[in-house]
Design a protein around this motif. Sequence first.
Motif, PDB file in Angstrom:
ATOM      1  N   TRP A  86      32.806  30.437  44.575  1.00 39.99           N
ATOM      2  CA  TRP A  86      32.959  31.332  45.749  1.00 39.99           C
ATOM      3  C   TRP A  86      32.400  32.737  45.195  1.00 39.99           C
ATOM      4  CZ3 TRP A  86      38.947  31.187  45.615  1.00 39.99           C
ATOM      5  CH2 TRP A  86      39.382  31.442  44.280  1.00 39.99           C
ATOM      6  N   TYR A  87      31.476  32.711  44.104  1.00 42.99           N
ATOM      7  CA  TYR A  87      30.727  33.816  43.576  1.00 42.99           C
ATOM      8  C   TYR A  87      29.410  33.848  43.843  1.00 42.99           C
ATOM      9  CZ  TYR A  87      35.326  34.515  40.994  1.00 42.99           C
ATOM     10  OH  TYR A  87      36.590  34.721  40.571  1.00 42.99           O
ATOM     11  N   GLN A 125      29.328  41.622  45.968  1.00 45.09           N
ATOM     12  CA  GLN A 125      29.677  40.129  46.071  1.00 45.09           C
ATOM     13  C   GLN A 125      29.701  39.743  47.437  1.00 45.09           C
ATOM     14  OE1 GLN A 125      33.421  38.785  44.193  1.00 45.09           O
ATOM     15  NE2 GLN A 125      33.234  36.921  45.124  1.00 45.09           N
ATOM     16  N   ARG A 126      29.169  38.906  47.925  1.00 43.20           N
ATOM     17  CA  ARG A 126      29.402  38.493  49.554  1.00 43.20           C
ATOM     18  C   ARG A 126      29.931  37.140  49.310  1.00 43.20           C
ATOM     19  NH1 ARG A 126      23.924  38.961  53.097  1.00 43.20           N
ATOM     20  NH2 ARG A 126      22.607  40.732  51.720  1.00 43.20           N
ATOM     21  N   TYR A 127      30.645  37.053  50.575  1.00 40.45           N
ATOM     22  CA  TYR A 127      31.765  35.919  50.533  1.00 40.45           C
ATOM     23  C   TYR A 127      32.013  35.838  52.181  1.00 40.45           C
ATOM     24  CZ  TYR A 127      35.682  32.901  49.754  1.00 40.45           C
ATOM     25  OH  TYR A 127      36.796  31.937  49.562  1.00 40.45           O
ATOM     26  N   ALA A 128      32.168  34.337  52.437  1.00 45.90           N
ATOM     27  CA  ALA A 128      32.146  34.392  53.881  1.00 45.90           C
ATOM     28  C   ALA A 128      33.277  35.044  54.887  1.00 45.90           C
ATOM     29  CB  ALA A 128      32.591  32.939  54.238  1.00 45.90           C
ATOM     30  N   VAL A 147      31.782  41.686  52.308  1.00 39.90           N
ATOM     31  CA  VAL A 147      30.985  42.239  51.144  1.00 39.90           C
ATOM     32  C   VAL A 147      32.149  42.912  50.266  1.00 39.90           C
ATOM     33  CG1 VAL A 147      29.138  43.670  49.885  1.00 39.90           C
ATOM     34  CG2 VAL A 147      28.769  42.173  52.177  1.00 39.90           C
ATOM     35  N   GLU A 148      32.290  42.855  49.003  1.00 38.07           N
ATOM     36  CA  GLU A 148      32.964  43.766  48.378  1.00 38.07           C
ATOM     37  C   GLU A 148      31.986  43.844  47.086  1.00 38.07           C
ATOM     38  OE1 GLU A 148      37.386  42.839  49.587  1.00 38.07           O
ATOM     39  OE2 GLU A 148      37.026  41.820  47.544  1.00 38.07           O
ATOM     40  N   GLY A 149      32.470  45.160  46.320  1.00 35.77           N
ATOM     41  CA  GLY A 149      31.673  45.504  45.187  1.00 35.77           C
ATOM     42  C   GLY A 149      32.456  46.616  44.387  1.00 35.77           C
ATOM     43  N   SER A 150      31.455  46.832  43.382  1.00 35.63           N
ATOM     44  CA  SER A 150      32.216  47.904  42.392  1.00 35.63           C
ATOM     45  C   SER A 150      30.854  48.668  42.051  1.00 35.63           C
ATOM     46  CB  SER A 150      32.876  47.383  41.158  1.00 35.63           C
ATOM     47  OG  SER A 150      33.134  48.270  40.091  1.00 35.63           O
ATOM     48  N   TYR A 151      30.956  49.941  41.995  1.00 36.90           N
ATOM     49  CA  TYR A 151      29.694  50.878  41.613  1.00 36.90           C
ATOM     50  C   TYR A 151      30.387  51.947  40.722  1.00 36.90           C
ATOM     51  CZ  TYR A 151      29.635  54.875  44.718  1.00 36.90           C
ATOM     52  OH  TYR A 151      30.062  55.817  45.534  1.00 36.90           O
ATOM     53  N   PHE A 152      29.255  52.574  39.909  1.00 37.43           N
ATOM     54  CA  PHE A 152      29.581  53.603  38.878  1.00 37.43           C
ATOM     55  C   PHE A 152      28.618  54.721  38.930  1.00 37.43           C
ATOM     56  CE2 PHE A 152      28.827  50.605  35.970  1.00 37.43           C
ATOM     57  CZ  PHE A 152      27.874  51.184  34.909  1.00 37.43           C
ATOM     58  N   TYR A 153      28.635  56.007  38.879  1.00 35.85           N
ATOM     59  CA  TYR A 153      27.758  57.012  38.559  1.00 35.85           C
ATOM     60  C   TYR A 153      27.524  56.908  37.078  1.00 35.85           C
ATOM     61  CZ  TYR A 153      27.784  58.761  43.246  1.00 35.85           C
ATOM     62  OH  TYR A 153      27.777  58.911  44.656  1.00 35.85           O
ATOM     63  N   ASP A 154      26.390  56.786  36.535  1.00 34.40           N
ATOM     64  CA  ASP A 154      26.374  56.572  34.968  1.00 34.40           C
ATOM     65  C   ASP A 154      27.002  57.900  34.318  1.00 34.40           C
ATOM     66  OD1 ASP A 154      24.888  54.655  35.965  1.00 34.40           O
ATOM     67  OD2 ASP A 154      22.824  55.230  34.811  1.00 34.40           O
ATOM     68  N   ALA A 155      26.854  59.070  34.847  1.00 35.52           N
ATOM     69  CA  ALA A 155      27.264  59.953  34.210  1.00 35.52           C
ATOM     70  C   ALA A 155      28.828  60.022  34.245  1.00 35.52           C
ATOM     71  CB  ALA A 155      26.963  61.426  34.874  1.00 35.52           C
ATOM     72  N   ARG A 156      29.501  59.657  35.015  1.00 38.26           N
ATOM     73  CA  ARG A 156      30.850  59.468  34.886  1.00 38.26           C
ATOM     74  C   ARG A 156      31.578  58.248  34.637  1.00 38.26           C
ATOM     75  NH1 ARG A 156      30.241  62.683  39.766  1.00 38.26           N
ATOM     76  NH2 ARG A 156      30.987  61.030  41.168  1.00 38.26           N
TER      77      ARG A 156
END
Length: 252
Positions: free
Chosen positions: A23-24, A43-46, A54-63
């Motif tokens: 599922w990944y 991550q895409r999923y049906a 779609v679910e995901g995770s992101y971060f600002y490099d500074a924080r």
Amino acid sequence: MGRGLVAAFFCLLMLSGKAFAGWYQVENYEGSIGPNPVHFSLQRYASFGSGITVEGSYFYDARQNPIAIYGKAEGSKLTLCEIADDKEFQRVLVMGSKTPVDTSGCPFSLEISDSGVAGSWSKGVDKFPVTLRKVASLDDTGDLKIDGTVEIPFWAETTRDRFAGIYTKSDAGICMTKMLVIDKKKKKAVQEIGFDDEDCNAGMSTTPIYMNVQKWVESGKVIISVDFGGGKFASANDYVLNPKSRKYHLKQ
């Protein structure tokens, strides 16, 4: 996130008859939102439920603070929302909304291509261009594929640390081979935790890959829990933070 809620979520997946592999589909990006450098993982999923694909995770490099995101993919177009707080996290990503999720007012409006992502982030009067280039990917839904160094920014965090999983491919499959403990202030890994896992199950349990590591508190102690796949034999390793050494140790 409470461990009991995660366990309940996992049990629901078991009862739904979903397989415990395949599922990944994850793509990692580096780039910027306006002038600010960011790292992005999607991550895409049906269907994650409630119309979310779609679910995901992101971060600002500074924080270095991981921000959970979710939304919808329609062809090459992505509309993504940010999780605002723990209450919304539980409602949308852990328990699942009872009604279809409305992404019309969400900040990310993106166009995805083979090489990257372009679009905008807007909230109120603020609007910034988004430019991302693809740096790595993982796919275990068919032929097992990994391109580049796949580092998954998990949703779990503490005030001091965030956690990232390094996923690799072996004869046994694709799985997380080590977890990095990253000091947010120093912006670097201060501990690496490897896994004695010849069956390659580490980090391969929960449908959103970003939920395979969770943080909870027991008797005032911070616990970091790593999920292992394996169908009905799924398990977890719990690591306790030693406040003196600032290192995580496997709970006995």
